[in-house]
Design a protein around this motif. Structure first.
Motif, PDB file in Angstrom:
ATOM      1  N   LEU A   1      36.268 -33.381 -57.038  1.00 39.49           N
ATOM      2  CA  LEU A   1      37.384 -34.306 -56.828  1.00 39.49           C
ATOM      3  C   LEU A   1      36.932 -35.602 -56.159  1.00 39.49           C
ATOM      4  N   ASN A   2      35.605 -35.840 -56.219  1.00 38.78           N
ATOM      5  CA  ASN A   2      34.998 -37.101 -55.764  1.00 38.78           C
ATOM      6  C   ASN A   2      34.870 -37.244 -54.249  1.00 38.78           C
ATOM      7  N   PHE A   3      34.988 -36.133 -53.516  1.00 39.18           N
ATOM      8  CA  PHE A   3      34.613 -36.178 -52.103  1.00 39.18           C
ATOM      9  C   PHE A   3      33.091 -36.107 -52.020  1.00 39.18           C
TER      10      PHE A   3
ATOM     11  N   SER B   1      48.619 -22.890 -47.017  1.00 37.05           N
ATOM     12  CA  SER B   1      47.598 -23.921 -46.794  1.00 37.05           C
ATOM     13  C   SER B   1      46.585 -23.970 -47.930  1.00 37.05           C
ATOM     14  N   LEU B   2      46.397 -22.843 -48.614  1.00 37.10           N
ATOM     15  CA  LEU B   2      45.482 -22.820 -49.752  1.00 37.10           C
ATOM     16  C   LEU B   2      45.984 -23.735 -50.873  1.00 37.10           C
ATOM     17  N   ILE B   3      47.298 -23.881 -50.971  1.00 38.96           N
ATOM     18  CA  ILE B   3      47.870 -24.815 -51.950  1.00 38.96           C
ATOM     19  C   ILE B   3      47.392 -26.235 -51.652  1.00 38.96           C
TER      20      ILE B   3
ATOM     21  N   LYS C   1      45.131 -28.618 -54.177  1.00 39.16           N
ATOM     22  CA  LYS C   1      45.557 -29.933 -54.653  1.00 39.16           C
ATOM     23  C   LYS C   1      44.775 -31.070 -54.001  1.00 39.16           C
ATOM     24  N   ALA C   2      44.171 -30.802 -52.847  1.00 39.18           N
ATOM     25  CA  ALA C   2      43.253 -31.733 -52.179  1.00 39.18           C
ATOM     26  C   ALA C   2      43.686 -33.188 -52.238  1.00 39.18           C
ATOM     27  N   PRO C   3      44.594 -33.611 -51.365  1.00 36.76           N
ATOM     28  CA  PRO C   3      45.035 -35.010 -51.343  1.00 36.76           C
ATOM     29  C   PRO C   3      43.854 -35.954 -51.118  1.00 36.76           C
TER      30      PRO C   3
ATOM     31  N   ILE D   1      44.391 -35.594 -44.211  1.00 28.48           N
ATOM     32  CA  ILE D   1      45.382 -34.579 -44.597  1.00 28.48           C
ATOM     33  C   ILE D   1      44.687 -33.305 -45.055  1.00 28.48           C
ATOM     34  N   LEU D   2      43.594 -33.466 -45.775  1.00 27.51           N
ATOM     35  CA  LEU D   2      42.833 -32.307 -46.233  1.00 27.51           C
ATOM     36  C   LEU D   2      42.285 -31.520 -45.041  1.00 27.51           C
ATOM     37  N   ILE D   3      41.862 -32.238 -44.010  1.00 24.63           N
ATOM     38  CA  ILE D   3      41.374 -31.585 -42.792  1.00 24.63           C
ATOM     39  C   ILE D   3      42.488 -30.764 -42.145  1.00 24.63           C
TER      40      ILE D   3
END
Length: 424
Positions: free
Chosen positions: A272-274, A320-322, A326-328, A333-335
């Protein structure tokens, strides 16, 4: 008037906790959690497919389940300390081979899928939890929380540490060699462990059961606030009780969720480009909050029925797994999502052994845990390889995440249904 407790300075149980904390941190934190960042670098450097390489993780999980009853037998025959020594030595050998001669996929599968499970099994959780169960009764949940936080805190350090070492050296092999060094530290510490209080003429919690106090308030402070069985259970009695199967479902869901994240979490986020360091930081933060939860929730598990904590944690983990799925785009927020996930996962870690110890006592703890581990792993082990195959076929982890989320939320309902078993 005689005192009902030994002087705290004389109670070796607390020293044991420190030693076990170091061992658990070395084996699980720096090896198991360290895998989360070394594995993606291996795939990148070798060109292995995710499905094929993930087979090692699935075989590792299956091997853990198969080995669990044999670990229980070894503990009964040789004691937990000798069992741990053997397991840690195997880990040192495996890490050395991974960091030096491993170049082929089959070598990786053999070492991680079949050899390292011997280390994780014989040198890890079951002998450690068995020792704690013998040394602590009233403060069992707190003691388990302290020791099991060692794995998470070490894992928090391992993820960015190994990422940095690999980037500086240019090879993933240095990650495994570093892990082997921590295993050597664990081996040294293992020799100072004491298996049971009776080995040093002491008693669980430092309390002599033959000495009675006339002070009611003091007796009250030493009385467990949650259910503790007063009977001795054996495995053939346990397997007839619904509680053990409800616990198995909870274990399967927890195992499936953590296997998905530890095996494919970094890969999912980099897809996802992180950046690699951002992905490693998310996993490290997850592991950190897992560790931060274990002591306070273990402490709370001595005051609130741990099955309730387990149910709430499973629900929080699924939700939280959701967010991780979806990894914003915002790393902040992901943290947050990874923090909640980690805290919920960490809350469950001391709950399983606490519930087993509370429901069935210390005598059959190893055999019951071995039985549950076998079935728990049997159904959660396929998650890593199936997730890898799903990605290879669809270029997405969506199906894997949806399955795991539904399973985890369903297991939360099972945990709410848990009740202490009664002998027939």
């Amino acid at each position: 008037m005689p005192e009902p407790t030994q002087p705290k300075s004389d109670f070796f149980g607390w020293i044991n906790l420190v030693l076990l904390f170091i061992i658990y941190g070395s084996i699980y934190g720096f090896v198991f959690y360290g895998f989360t960042v070394v594995f993606p670098e291996m795939i990148k450097a070798t060109g292995w497919s995710r499905g094929s390489a993930s087979m090692a993780h699935t075989l590792r999980a299956i091997s853990l389940g198969v080995l669990a009853p044999f670990v229980a037998i070894a503990i009964a025959k040789f004691g937990a300390k000798r069992t741990m020594v053997a397991g840690v030595i195997v880990g040192i050998v495996a890490m050395s081979l991974l960091g030096t001669v491993t170049t082929q996929l089959w070598q990786w599968i053999v070492l991680w899928g079949f050899i390292m499970p011997l280390s994780f099994s014989f040198g890890g959780a079951l002998p450690i939890q068995t020792i704690i169960t013998y040394w602590f009764n009233i403060k069992r949940g707190m003691a388990l929380g302290i020791v099991l936080s060692g794995g998470a805190l070490a894992g928090f350090v391992a993820a960015p540490l190994y990422t940095y070492i690999i980037q500086q050296t240019g090879t993933w092999k240095t990650g495994w060699l570093t892990a082997g060094g921590f295993c050597v530290c664990a081996l040294i510490v293992t020799f100072f462990i004491k298996n049971k209080p009776v080995d040093v003429n002491q008693f669980p919690d430092g309390i002599d059961p033959e000495i009675k106090s006339d002070i009611d308030s003091e007796i009250k402070t030493k009385t467990p606030k949650t259910y503790r069985t007063g009977e001795s259970w054996i495995l053939k009695e346990v397997i007839k009780k619904p509680a053990v199967y409800l616990l198995a479902i909870c274990m399967i869901s927890q195992g499936s969720a953590i296997y998905l994240i530890t095996t494919h979490g970094v890969l999912h986020l980099t897809d996802l480009n992180f950046t690699m360091m951002q992905a490693a930081s998310v996993i490290a933060n997850l592991i950190l909050f897992s560790g931060l939860a274990r002591f306070p929730m273990g402490y709370l598990g001595d005051r609130i029925e741990p099955s309730r904590i387990l149910a709430i944690s499973l629900a929080g983990m699924g939700i939280s797994l959701i967010g991780i799925w979806k990894a914003p785009e915002s790393i902040a927020i992901l943290i947050v999502f990874s923090s909640v996930y980690g805290f919920c996962f960490g809350s469950m870690v001391p709950m399983f052994p606490t519930i087993l110890g509370n429901y069935f006592g210390p005598t059959a703890f190893a055999s019951i845990t071995g039985f549950l581990t076998f079935f728990g792993v049997l159904f959660s082990a396929p998650v890593p390889v199936l997730s890898g195959i799903i990605y290879d076929k669809t270029h997405s982890y969506d199906i894997a995440f949806i399955y795991t989320i539904v399973l985890t939320l369903g297991a939360s309902i099972c945990a709410f249904a848990l009740r202490p078993p009664k002998k027939s």
